[in-house]
Design a protein around this motif. Sequence first.
Motif, PDB file in Angstrom:
ATOM      1  N   ILE A 297      68.852  42.805  -0.096  1.00  0.00           N
ATOM      2  CA  ILE A 297      68.838  43.874   0.892  1.00  0.00           C
ATOM      3  C   ILE A 297      69.032  45.183   0.144  1.00  0.00           C
ATOM      4  O   ILE A 297      70.059  45.405  -0.489  1.00  0.00           O
ATOM      5  CB  ILE A 297      69.931  43.671   1.944  1.00  0.00           C
ATOM      6  CG1 ILE A 297      69.624  42.412   2.745  1.00  0.00           C
ATOM      7  CG2 ILE A 297      70.023  44.886   2.856  1.00  0.00           C
ATOM      8  CD1 ILE A 297      70.567  42.163   3.888  1.00  0.00           C
ATOM      9  N   PHE A 298      68.010  46.030   0.199  1.00  0.00           N
ATOM     10  CA  PHE A 298      68.050  47.277  -0.548  1.00  0.00           C
ATOM     11  C   PHE A 298      68.741  48.347   0.279  1.00  0.00           C
ATOM     12  O   PHE A 298      69.503  49.158  -0.241  1.00  0.00           O
ATOM     13  CB  PHE A 298      66.615  47.693  -0.881  1.00  0.00           C
ATOM     14  CG  PHE A 298      66.508  48.856  -1.809  1.00  0.00           C
ATOM     15  CD1 PHE A 298      66.730  48.694  -3.163  1.00  0.00           C
ATOM     16  CD2 PHE A 298      66.189  50.113  -1.322  1.00  0.00           C
ATOM     17  CE1 PHE A 298      66.631  49.769  -4.021  1.00  0.00           C
ATOM     18  CE2 PHE A 298      66.096  51.197  -2.177  1.00  0.00           C
ATOM     19  CZ  PHE A 298      66.316  51.022  -3.532  1.00  0.00           C
ATOM     20  N   ALA A 299      68.467  48.359   1.555  1.00  0.00           N
ATOM     21  CA  ALA A 299      69.108  49.314   2.446  1.00  0.00           C
ATOM     22  C   ALA A 299      69.127  48.727   3.839  1.00  0.00           C
ATOM     23  O   ALA A 299      68.324  47.867   4.174  1.00  0.00           O
ATOM     24  CB  ALA A 299      68.354  50.631   2.443  1.00  0.00           C
TER      25      ALA A 299
ATOM     26  N   ASN B  82      53.577  47.723   9.379  1.00  0.00           N
ATOM     27  CA  ASN B  82      53.339  48.918  10.159  1.00  0.00           C
ATOM     28  C   ASN B  82      54.689  49.582  10.439  1.00  0.00           C
ATOM     29  O   ASN B  82      55.387  49.262  11.391  1.00  0.00           O
ATOM     30  CB  ASN B  82      52.646  48.540  11.461  1.00  0.00           C
ATOM     31  CG  ASN B  82      52.217  49.758  12.235  1.00  0.00           C
ATOM     32  OD1 ASN B  82      52.761  50.844  12.051  1.00  0.00           O
ATOM     33  ND2 ASN B  82      51.254  49.567  13.105  1.00  0.00           N
ATOM     34  N   ILE B  83      55.049  50.509   9.557  1.00  0.00           N
ATOM     35  CA  ILE B  83      56.397  51.063   9.576  1.00  0.00           C
ATOM     36  C   ILE B  83      56.647  51.872  10.840  1.00  0.00           C
ATOM     37  O   ILE B  83      57.737  51.888  11.392  1.00  0.00           O
ATOM     38  CB  ILE B  83      56.626  51.938   8.330  1.00  0.00           C
ATOM     39  CG1 ILE B  83      56.318  51.123   7.076  1.00  0.00           C
ATOM     40  CG2 ILE B  83      58.038  52.458   8.270  1.00  0.00           C
ATOM     41  CD1 ILE B  83      57.132  49.882   6.920  1.00  0.00           C
TER      42      ILE B  83
ATOM     43  N   GLU C 141      66.121  56.595   8.617  1.00  0.00           N
ATOM     44  CA  GLU C 141      66.566  56.741   7.231  1.00  0.00           C
ATOM     45  C   GLU C 141      65.980  55.652   6.342  1.00  0.00           C
ATOM     46  O   GLU C 141      65.454  55.920   5.266  1.00  0.00           O
ATOM     47  CB  GLU C 141      68.092  56.651   7.164  1.00  0.00           C
ATOM     48  CG  GLU C 141      68.775  57.985   7.370  1.00  0.00           C
ATOM     49  CD  GLU C 141      70.278  57.800   7.477  1.00  0.00           C
ATOM     50  OE1 GLU C 141      70.813  56.911   6.769  1.00  0.00           O
ATOM     51  OE2 GLU C 141      70.896  58.529   8.271  1.00  0.00           O
ATOM     52  N   VAL C 142      66.077  54.427   6.825  1.00  0.00           N
ATOM     53  CA  VAL C 142      65.605  53.309   6.011  1.00  0.00           C
ATOM     54  C   VAL C 142      64.092  53.388   5.820  1.00  0.00           C
ATOM     55  O   VAL C 142      63.576  53.135   4.732  1.00  0.00           O
ATOM     56  CB  VAL C 142      66.023  51.961   6.630  1.00  0.00           C
ATOM     57  CG1 VAL C 142      65.486  50.807   5.821  1.00  0.00           C
ATOM     58  CG2 VAL C 142      67.528  51.868   6.724  1.00  0.00           C
ATOM     59  N   CYS C 143      63.385  53.770   6.888  1.00  0.00           N
ATOM     60  CA  CYS C 143      61.937  53.875   6.776  1.00  0.00           C
ATOM     61  C   CYS C 143      61.542  54.974   5.785  1.00  0.00           C
ATOM     62  O   CYS C 143      60.610  54.811   5.009  1.00  0.00           O
ATOM     63  CB  CYS C 143      61.303  54.130   8.134  1.00  0.00           C
ATOM     64  SG  CYS C 143      61.383  52.691   9.212  1.00  0.00           S
ATOM     65  N   ASN C 144      62.280  56.073   5.814  1.00  0.00           N
ATOM     66  CA  ASN C 144      62.022  57.146   4.853  1.00  0.00           C
ATOM     67  C   ASN C 144      62.161  56.650   3.422  1.00  0.00           C
ATOM     68  O   ASN C 144      61.343  56.927   2.559  1.00  0.00           O
ATOM     69  CB  ASN C 144      63.025  58.283   5.049  1.00  0.00           C
ATOM     70  CG  ASN C 144      62.476  59.312   6.002  1.00  0.00           C
ATOM     71  OD1 ASN C 144      61.262  59.367   6.203  1.00  0.00           O
ATOM     72  ND2 ASN C 144      63.342  60.101   6.575  1.00  0.00           N
TER      73      ASN C 144
ATOM     74  N   ARG D 154      67.654  48.874  14.408  1.00  0.00           N
ATOM     75  CA  ARG D 154      68.223  48.748  13.067  1.00  0.00           C
ATOM     76  C   ARG D 154      67.119  48.233  12.146  1.00  0.00           C
ATOM     77  O   ARG D 154      66.287  47.440  12.573  1.00  0.00           O
ATOM     78  CB  ARG D 154      69.391  47.761  13.068  1.00  0.00           C
ATOM     79  CG  ARG D 154      70.114  47.648  11.756  1.00  0.00           C
ATOM     80  CD  ARG D 154      71.578  47.319  11.978  1.00  0.00           C
ATOM     81  NE  ARG D 154      71.751  46.008  12.596  1.00  0.00           N
ATOM     82  CZ  ARG D 154      72.155  44.931  11.921  1.00  0.00           C
ATOM     83  NH1 ARG D 154      72.425  45.002  10.638  1.00  0.00           N
ATOM     84  NH2 ARG D 154      72.308  43.775  12.535  1.00  0.00           N
ATOM     85  N   VAL D 155      67.111  48.714  10.913  1.00  0.00           N
ATOM     86  CA  VAL D 155      66.072  48.273   9.985  1.00  0.00           C
ATOM     87  C   VAL D 155      66.711  47.815   8.683  1.00  0.00           C
ATOM     88  O   VAL D 155      67.658  48.421   8.193  1.00  0.00           O
ATOM     89  CB  VAL D 155      65.042  49.395   9.714  1.00  0.00           C
ATOM     90  CG1 VAL D 155      64.085  48.990   8.619  1.00  0.00           C
ATOM     91  CG2 VAL D 155      64.267  49.727  10.975  1.00  0.00           C
TER      92      VAL D 155
END
Lengths: 416, 272
Positions: A230-232, A211-212, A238-241, A221-222
């Motif tokens: 770790i991709f981002a 559930n973003i 930003e990370v959720c986008n 922090r995400v």
Amino acid sequence: MKPIIEVNHLTKEYQLGHITSLRDNLLNTFKRLGRKPVQQRESFKALDDVDFKIEQGEVVGIIGHSGAGKSTLLKHLAHISNPTKGKVIVRGSIAPLIEVGAGVNPEMTGRENIFLNGAILGIPKKIIQQKLDEIIEFSELEQFIDTPVKRYSSGMTVKLGFSIATSLDADILIIDEVLAVGDMAFQRKCFDKMEDMINRQGKTVLLVSHNIRQVERLCNRVILMDHGKIFAEGDPTEVCNLFFNQSNEKIKANVSTSTHKNVTQTDDMLYKKTIIYNNDNNDVDSVECLSPMRVIVHFDVLKPLKNICFLIGVHTPDFLYLTATNSIDEVKDYLPGEHQVEMAISSMTLLPGVYSIRVWIGTPEGKVSFYAENLKNFTVVSEDHLLTRQQEMGLFYLDAKWRFDAIDNAIALESA
Amino acid sequence: MIKTVKSLYTYRELIAALAWKNIIIRYKQSYLGIFWAVLKPIMLMLIFTLVRSFVGIESDDLPYPILTFAALLPWVFFQESASEGVGSVTSNAVLIKKIYFPREVFPITAMVTKLVELTISFVLLAAMMVYYKMMPSIYALWIPAIIFYTMIVALTISFFGAAINVYYRDMAQALPVFLSLLMYGSPVMYPLSLVHKKLLVEQAAGVWSNDLYRLYTLNPLAGIIDSFQRVLLKGLPPDFNALYPGLMLVLVLLPISYVFFKRAESWFADVI
């Protein structure tokens, strides 16, 4: 101060396939002794050089597709699994709420389970006794607390599990998908309880969720994981986008390979294809949000048909019907042959995301000639950041106008 | 070693809670409840008594039923602790995958559960002693130490077996077979004094007699069962000559078994 959690170049490999038999093990040992090549099993990197630090009081979300390594990572933090390479340092007590209710025993009553699970989670009996009423009240199970859990509904079991888990008092909370449980009202309650733990009690929290929206709201922090790496990492929005863009592509890739669902076919006609044209008359798979588009359905009529009308609708990949338009006011008669029908939309007001087309062909009285869902997938995209963000807010764009007026006594106040 | 005991003390509530759970779920929906626990020693006692009426086994001038029941108490406790202990890690796979605490909690819990059942059997033994008009002597104070020693023996097997069983389930299958054979190698059906008399006094195996007796007492259960009968029924102190070979063996094996378990532990969650 040293970070409360340090993960240094953590790598975890799993060997694929079955455990080797005793015979193979012995054979391999002999081969090794004789310096002969040993048959190696394929290995799989569930975590690949993962490296991060978490400071005291931080709330960190971990997101990623299934199989990205989120749960494996949590297992390492909770000391359940051990790394193949690298190191995990945790400075403080850790409370794993990994899949709440793992320790719930069906034969025991709710009350007995509270004590058992408390002990499993390492809560001293005294504290459980103190908090017993609070736990029972939170679980909303007063009436059933002395009934064996095997007679509970699954929702009740989960409520019980969460109520016990949240009475924990540890420095670090690990929460893995726990909120996807129970009815809406209870989810709300759990969410509030978690916000309370995070904001007021200043605990360090690691939250894994699909559930973003929840992650974005709770975390400061995400970390986005992909294929064990770790991709981002960084700012939640930003990370959720980034994750949304990733998922949209993935959903589309999946959906387009999946078969049509709920198909009704008759010998009246043969469905050929559905095409989407954008504003520039190109055959496309993605259309710009708030721009015109046309949907064209090709079909072969096999025998003369009278009073035919069309319904073209849009649904989400999980078959939530969003909208449908029908041509009931313009019924047509058809002779055998190839035909097409076009529906033009002046402005695509669906917000960015993945959608699918469904088509119904039949008479206004309800006689079906053809029906199918998931016929054509398309993505709505937008360059406008605000629109992209709205994806989790909802599905539709409303053309709204704002007005800001002062009311009389406010003017009076201002002038005074 | 001290650290281990300390950490076990920290987890005492967990061990108690898990043992209590085991008892509850085993006997919850049964009418006779926990008295099923004593069924096994009672049945074996009846069978042995029946067999003895055909073959004739010496019973040290004690009523045979109570002699064999007193032997069965520590034996059944040991046997069940060990076999439950060996299966305890695999049967708690759900917990192992979800949460960490020292995994030795599981074999120990299995043993504590059996300790509760042993207590019930003790009540029965006490009733039998009343029936046969036997008074326990001061040496009965040895009982806790003997039970503790039995626990150590059971744990030595449990740690090693439980770790192996995570990788190869053969262990849980093989152990009961091995243990039921071991019962005949332990003074359960017959008293140790019989073995003592045959081998040491009559030298029945010739030159091998003394070594054979040592080998026999290398089985810790030989000393345990004999001491148990001596302090409780005969009013004698434990026979240390029968105890120490087994004790030596256990003191050597326990650390090895424990270290092996702790080494294997880190992979339990991945393999189980």
